[in-house]
Design an enzyme around this catalytic site. Structure first.
Site, short mmCIF file in Angstrom:
data_model
loop_
_atom_site.label_atom_id
_atom_site.label_comp_id
_atom_site.label_asym_id
_atom_site.label_seq_id
_atom_site.Cartn_x
_atom_site.Cartn_y
_atom_site.Cartn_z
CG HIS A 327 -2.17 0.76 1.09
ND1 HIS A 327 -2.24 1.92 0.35
CD2 HIS A 327 -3.42 0.56 1.59
CE1 HIS A 327 -3.49 2.39 0.40
NE2 HIS A 327 -4.21 1.58 1.14
CE LYS A 412 -37.46 4.23 -3.49
NZ LYS A 412 -38.91 4.46 -3.59
CG LEU A 414 -31.67 8.22 -0.61
CD1 LEU A 414 -32.17 6.97 0.11
CD2 LEU A 414 -31.64 9.40 0.36
CG HIS A 415 -23.64 9.85 -2.75
ND1 HIS A 415 -22.85 8.72 -2.71
CD2 HIS A 415 -22.97 10.76 -3.51
CE1 HIS A 415 -21.74 8.94 -3.41
NE2 HIS A 415 -21.80 10.17 -3.90
CB THR A 441 -10.52 6.15 1.73
OG1 THR A 441 -10.15 5.04 2.53
CG2 THR A 441 -9.30 6.74 1.09
#
Length: 574
Positions: A327, A412, A414-415, A441
């Site tokens: 990473h 709807k 909505l995110h 993140t």
């Protein structure tokens, strides 16, 4: 076979790097205000008042001085955080990184032309590698499209770290070595490393100026596999990369002292394009359940993974694939991009090789034979033992939720990501009867060399909604209003964090300035509420959206009593 390549334009991959804005330093007042909001769910009234006083004292005292010093630092750097973050989050860390820091994930080829099937490992592996190498060539030619948000280009620097990159262990601190160069910059290594049954091989993927074809790559892999299957296993030097970092650094120094040739061999692995892992396991995998294959990718055979490489491509015996990456050099979105590219190409070509079957006369792969002694073999055995002990402590499930996906949440209004994050908050609250401090993140690639910022989804609004959901006397309308408030709060936080207005990395910067100046640790960071709310890497829920494509990935939790929650959202499933 024609090069079916990533969408290419006249723009060059790295052309906007010089014009990207510098990472800003947020206002101290704003950051501290956001911090106080974030700790509220984890404190009673008295504790909160105490923390409020500590914050006020910090803001008007040492904090103001540290902020000035941070602003000074930022004047001389395009990204004041970059070097600090790399050190604190990755290079200074001493715990074994392969299990605790690396991320990985299974390929979704099983959902179309490549279901698990014995005897396909090498043929599929060579096609998969060929697509990877095409991507590498595109990157070298700077033909990969620049990623953008609307018309605004994002930082592409992390893509330089995908190939020919490796972490090197150090006694007190690791380092990263990157051998990749674009064509205009000069020579870049063009060999692959292949791990099989404790042995290591390398071969060049270019022959007489041209990239090998899939049948040519398959011939090389067949040579390696036949050799490994008909002769004794190798010592498995790769397992040393799973060790605690200082121990691995000492073992590596000893290995080099045994025979300087060992260093040459290590450098061949370090500079290789990627490590291709021939794994004898045949993990179970279906489109609805990736649990077993994901576990094998994250904590499978340590002798066929080079834990410090930026890219290990794993081929299982049943023709199922995955990847495992260090990473430190880049964040997961870089891998998501190449994985999606490869999956799309495999899909487009119906899982087959459609090019020439002709195989040129190519030199056979070279085996890297390390000089080892009893001490090295003992170090390898010890590394394996600690690795398997740690691996046994990790429980992993990867199931598909198929009732609905982002199509419905968007309908709807909505995110989709916020929807999942709030669902997670509610699940934790129901399970544990208390709020769960959570890390999500956010991406800061709008800025030069930007990487990530912390969003803290466990807000006062989210907790109020969770409590309302658990209270039978709350009406549906009240619940809905509270849910929409929690949505709005989360969406604003995500936007702030992505545009350089987060507070976690800012507080980290202030604490590091204090450390560099030899000052005592400010009380803000020793206050019990700082770590109880997740500060200092103590988040019980460590989460990340892996995107909206077919690509998925996993990582170990941040803390022993915690959860790692990594998800991707499709039209019809999560």
């Amino acid at each position: 076979m024609e090069n079916q390549l990533a969408k290419s334009t006249e723009e060059r991959t790295f052309q906007y790097q010089d014009s990207l804005p510098s990472l800003p330093v947020p206002s101290l007042e704003e950051s501290l205000k956001k911090y106080l909001e974030a700790v509220k769910p984890f404190a009673n009234e008295e504790e909160y008042k105490n923390t409020e006083a500590i914050v006020w004292k910090f803001q008007n005292g040492i904090g103001a001085k540290l902020q000035q010093k941070l602003l000074q630092r930022a004047k001389g750097k395009r990204n004041w955080l970059e070097e600090w973050w790399l050190n604190v989050a990755y290079l200074d860390v001493r715990i074994p990184s392969q299990l605790n820091v690396n991320f990985g994930g299974p390929a979704s080829h099983i959902e179309h032309y490549w279901p698990p099937k014995e005897g396909t490992q090498l043929e599929r592996g060579s096609i998969n590698l060929w697509h990877n190498l095409n991507y590498w060539q595109q990157l070298r030619k700077e033909k990969l499209a620049v990623e953008k948000v609307g018309n605004t280009p994002l930082d592409m620097n992390q893509f330089r770290m995908l190939f020919s990159t490796c972490k090197i262990p150090g006694i007190t601190k690791d380092s990263i070595i990157n051998y990749f160069r674009t064509e205009s910059e000069g020579h870049s290594p063009s060999h692959l490393a292949v791990l099989c049954r404790g042995r290591v091989f390398v071969f060049d993927v270019m022959h007489e100026g041209y990239l090998m074809t899939a049948p040519e790559i398959q011939r090389q892999l067949t040579y390696i596999q036949k050799k490994c299957h008909s002769e004794p296993d190798g010592p498995g030097v790769a397992a040393l990369t799973t060790e605690e970092r200082t121990r691995w650094a000492k073992a590596r120094e000893y290995l080099i002292s045994l025979n300087p040739e060992n260093l040459t061999l290590l450098e061949k692995i370090q500079s290789s394009l990627l490590v291709f892992c021939l794994d004898d396991d045949s993990p179970h995998a279906t489109p609805e359940d990736y649990s077993q294959v994901s576990a094998k990718i994250l904590n499978g055979d340590p002798t066929v993974r080079w834990g410090d490489k930026s890219y290990n491509l794993i081929a299982f015996s049943n023709g199922v694939f995955g990847s495992n990456c260090d990473h430190a050099p880049f964040d997961a979105m870089v891998l998501v991009k190449i994985c999606y590219y490869i999956d799309e190409n495999i899909l487009r070509n119906e899982g087959r090789w459609k090019g020439s079957e002709k195989v040129r006369d190519i030199p056979v792969p070279e085996e890297l034979v390390f000089t080892v002694d009893e001490k090295v073999l003992n170090d390898i055995n010890q590394a394996k033992a600690q690795y398997f002990k740690q691996a046994a402590d990790l429980q992993l499930v990867v199931y598909a939720f198929t009732s609905f996906g982002k199509k419905l949440t968007k309908k709807k209004q909505l995110h989709p990501d916020t929807f999942i994050q709030l669902a997670l908050q509610l699940a934790y609250y129901r399970l544990h009867g208390r709020p769960g401090c959570c890390y999500e993140t956010a991406m800061t690639r709008l800025f030069y060399h930007g990487r990530t910022e912390t969003v803290r989804p466990c807000t006062v609004e989210a907790v109020n909604w969770c409590q309302a959901m658990q209270n039978p006397s709350t009406s549906l309308l009240e619940r809905q209003c509270m849910m929409l408030e929690a949505f709005a709060k989360h969406n604003k936080m995500m936007k702030d964090c992505s545009t350089g207005k987060g507070f976690d990395r800012h507080l980290l910067g202030l604490s590091l300035i204090a450390k560099e100046e030899g000052l005592p640790v400010p009380e803000l960071f020793t206050d019990p509420l700082f770590s109880r709310s997740g500060g200092g890497g103590n988040f019980v829920l460590s989460t990340s959206l892996v995107g909206y494509l077919r690509v998925q990935g996993v990582m170990a939790p941040m803390v022993h009593n915690g959860y790692g929650f990594f998800y991707h959202i499709r039209d019809d499933r999560v």
